[in-house]
Write an enzyme that holds these catalytic residues in place. Structure first.
Site, PDB file in Angstrom:
ATOM      1  N   LYS A 195      -3.354   3.455  -8.491  1.00  0.00           N
ATOM      2  CA  LYS A 195      -3.213   4.803  -9.072  1.00  0.00           C
ATOM      3  C   LYS A 195      -3.222   4.750 -10.590  1.00  0.00           C
ATOM      4  O   LYS A 195      -3.867   5.574 -11.246  1.00  0.00           O
ATOM      5  CB  LYS A 195      -1.916   5.455  -8.582  1.00  0.00           C
ATOM      6  CG  LYS A 195      -2.021   5.922  -7.145  1.00  0.00           C
ATOM      7  CD  LYS A 195      -0.708   6.498  -6.699  1.00  0.00           C
ATOM      8  CE  LYS A 195      -0.817   7.125  -5.335  1.00  0.00           C
ATOM      9  NZ  LYS A 195       0.513   7.384  -4.778  1.00  0.00           N
ATOM     10  N   GLU A 220       0.851  -1.192   0.000  1.00  0.00           N
ATOM     11  CA  GLU A 220       0.000   0.000   0.000  1.00  0.00           C
ATOM     12  C   GLU A 220       0.884   1.238   0.000  1.00  0.00           C
ATOM     13  O   GLU A 220       2.100   1.161   0.123  1.00  0.00           O
ATOM     14  CB  GLU A 220      -0.929   0.010   1.224  1.00  0.00           C
ATOM     15  CG  GLU A 220      -0.256   0.321   2.566  1.00  0.00           C
ATOM     16  CD  GLU A 220       0.183  -0.928   3.312  1.00  0.00           C
ATOM     17  OE1 GLU A 220      -0.149  -2.024   2.863  1.00  0.00           O
ATOM     18  OE2 GLU A 220       0.882  -0.795   4.330  1.00  0.00           O
ATOM     19  N   ASP A 221       0.221   2.381  -0.133  1.00  0.00           N
ATOM     20  CA  ASP A 221       0.909   3.666  -0.098  1.00  0.00           C
ATOM     21  C   ASP A 221       1.160   4.105   1.335  1.00  0.00           C
ATOM     22  O   ASP A 221       0.532   3.629   2.262  1.00  0.00           O
ATOM     23  CB  ASP A 221       0.010   4.712  -0.760  1.00  0.00           C
ATOM     24  CG  ASP A 221       0.496   5.055  -2.148  1.00  0.00           C
ATOM     25  OD1 ASP A 221       1.134   4.185  -2.770  1.00  0.00           O
ATOM     26  OD2 ASP A 221       0.246   6.192  -2.598  1.00  0.00           O
ATOM     27  N   GLN A 222       2.063   5.035   1.462  1.00  0.00           N
ATOM     28  CA  GLN A 222       2.332   5.625   2.776  1.00  0.00           C
ATOM     29  C   GLN A 222       1.053   6.224   3.378  1.00  0.00           C
ATOM     30  O   GLN A 222       0.819   6.162   4.569  1.00  0.00           O
ATOM     31  CB  GLN A 222       3.390   6.712   2.614  1.00  0.00           C
ATOM     32  CG  GLN A 222       3.874   7.276   3.925  1.00  0.00           C
ATOM     33  CD  GLN A 222       5.158   8.067   3.751  1.00  0.00           C
ATOM     34  OE1 GLN A 222       5.751   8.063   2.673  1.00  0.00           O
ATOM     35  NE2 GLN A 222       5.608   8.722   4.804  1.00  0.00           N
ATOM     36  N   SER A 223       0.191   6.779   2.493  1.00  0.00           N
ATOM     37  CA  SER A 223      -1.018   7.451   2.983  1.00  0.00           C
ATOM     38  C   SER A 223      -2.211   6.502   3.114  1.00  0.00           C
ATOM     39  O   SER A 223      -3.284   6.915   3.528  1.00  0.00           O
ATOM     40  CB  SER A 223      -1.375   8.596   2.040  1.00  0.00           C
ATOM     41  OG  SER A 223      -1.656   8.052   0.770  1.00  0.00           O
TER      42      SER A 223
END
Ligand SMILES: [Zn+2]
Ligand SMILES: [Zn+2]
Length: 384
Positions: A348, A225-228
């Site tokens: 994304k 996953e992304d950092q956010s």
């Protein structure tokens, strides 16, 4: 002449020329007599002559094995283990003298001095610790160097499985490697390969090193996953292989490290050999360039009809199925899309339509951007 008197006369011949310790003398004949103690036999054969000062073959190594036993005990004192293995290194000159004497007196089928020293160390260590010698798959392995009087220890890796829930944004999944060693492990990073612990990987590693000791931990993630991004539900599964652990067993219960919740923790045999198939429920916040027409959004339902095709820069093509689609308009040019999809879909790129077809932008016929995406749950397929 009986076997034993023949042996006595050979032994006497040897002893006239060479001084030998009980252990080395006994070893030359014990196999023939089917005796298990070289030392006792050596003592018996020494009847007429006593061992003077320095053994021609081993230079009295056998008399000093307690010193090496102590090295083994010291180096393993922090480790918890049941089974062990051992390898030794001795000076080549000892092996040479042993070979020379054996060939001179045509003594065949006897233990080499090296294997006899190993056997003696095993006897001493097992007697002292009650640990079990396992030559095939030991939990720890000693390398005793009798040349420079050192002892190295290697502990077999262990692997744990677990799941993490990330309920706070801002942590990246992976930890940057130590600048000094690029992850191999050095003095600066305390041999962990990472010098900071401010990611998911870092937080789990910190917990692992506290629980099991060990040098590096190598992770296998079931997706990323992304950092956010948040990771919710039962969390994302992971495997961590821990090198050189001090402990091999411990009670594992759910724990929170740096607001990351770890659950389902258990020791397993090994990490999976090939990537596991899984299904993620992902909630994606999307903004659009033009105003959203709610009727238009209905087209998103079609995502479940055909697999999404993903092209990588390398030219690799893969297909990801979407099983369920939900959406909700949140403002005049933003909506959330919740999909139940095969693991590994690059979110994304899927929204923009960057080498992923069909992409959301294409379906809605307007330029779309992924603002944020969260994992609501991750389910590993049963038929992996
Ligand atoms: Zn000797
Ligand atoms: Zn380092």
């Amino acid at each position: 002449m009986s076997n034993y008197s023949q042996i006595t006369s050979t032994a006497n011949l040897i002893l006239k020329k060479y001084d030998l310790c009980d252990q080395c003398l006994g070893r030359l004949f014990s196999k023939q007599l089917r005796l298990s103690s070289n030392k006792l036999l050596g003592k018996k054969l020494h009847k007429n002559s006593t061992f003077q000062s320095k053994c021609y073959i081993c230079k009295n190594l056998f008399c000093n094995l307690d010193h090496f036993l102590k090295l083994m005990l010291d180096s393993s004192s922090n480790y918890t283990f049941k089974t062990y293995g051992i390898g030794i290194m001795i000076k080549p000159s000892i092996v040479d003298r042993d070979d020379f004497l054996r060939s001179q007196y045509q003594l065949k089928g006897i233990d080499s001095v090296k294997s006899d020293i190993t056997k003696e160390l095993i006897k001493l260590f097992t007697k002292k610790t009650h640990k079990i010698m396992d030559p095939f798959d030991p939990e720890i392995t000693f390398t005793v160097n009798l040349k420079d009087e050192s002892c190295q220890l290697r502990s077999k890796s262990i692997t744990i499985f677990g799941r993490y829930v990330k309920s706070k944004r801002g942590y990246s999944q992976k930890q940057k490697s130590c600048d000094n060693c690029s992850g191999k492990g050095c003095r600066i990073c305390n041999f962990h390969g990472i010098a900071e612990f401010d990611s998911i990987e870092g937080s789990i590693s910190k917990f692992i090193f506290k629980k099991f000791g060990g040098t590096t931990a190598k992770f296998t993630w079931i997706g990323g996953e992304d950092q956010s991004s948040l990771v919710l539900g039962t969390g994302r599964p992971f495997f961590a292989k821990i090198q050189n652990p001090l402990k091999r067993k411990t009670k594992l219960s759910n724990v929170t490290v740096n607001s990351i919740n770890l659950s389902n923790l258990k020791l397993i045999y090994e990490s999976p050999k090939k990537p596991l198939k899984f299904i993620s429920t992902i909630k994606i916040a999307i903004s659009t360039e033009t105003l959203i027409d709610s009727e238009h959004l209905k087209k998103l339902k079609d995502l479940a009809l055909n697999p999404i095709v993903v092209y990588e820069k390398s030219g690799k093509r893969s297909e990801k199925k979407i099983f369920q689609v939900k959406y909700k308009k949140t403002s005049k040019n933003a909506f959330t899309l919740t999909i139940w999809a095969e693991g590994g879909l690059p979110i994304k790129r899927f929204v923009i339509g960057d080498n992923v077809t069909p992409g959301i932008s294409k379906i809605l016929d307007t330029s779309c951007v992924c603002k944020e995406f969260d994992f609501l749950d991750i389910v590993v397929n049963d038929n992996n």
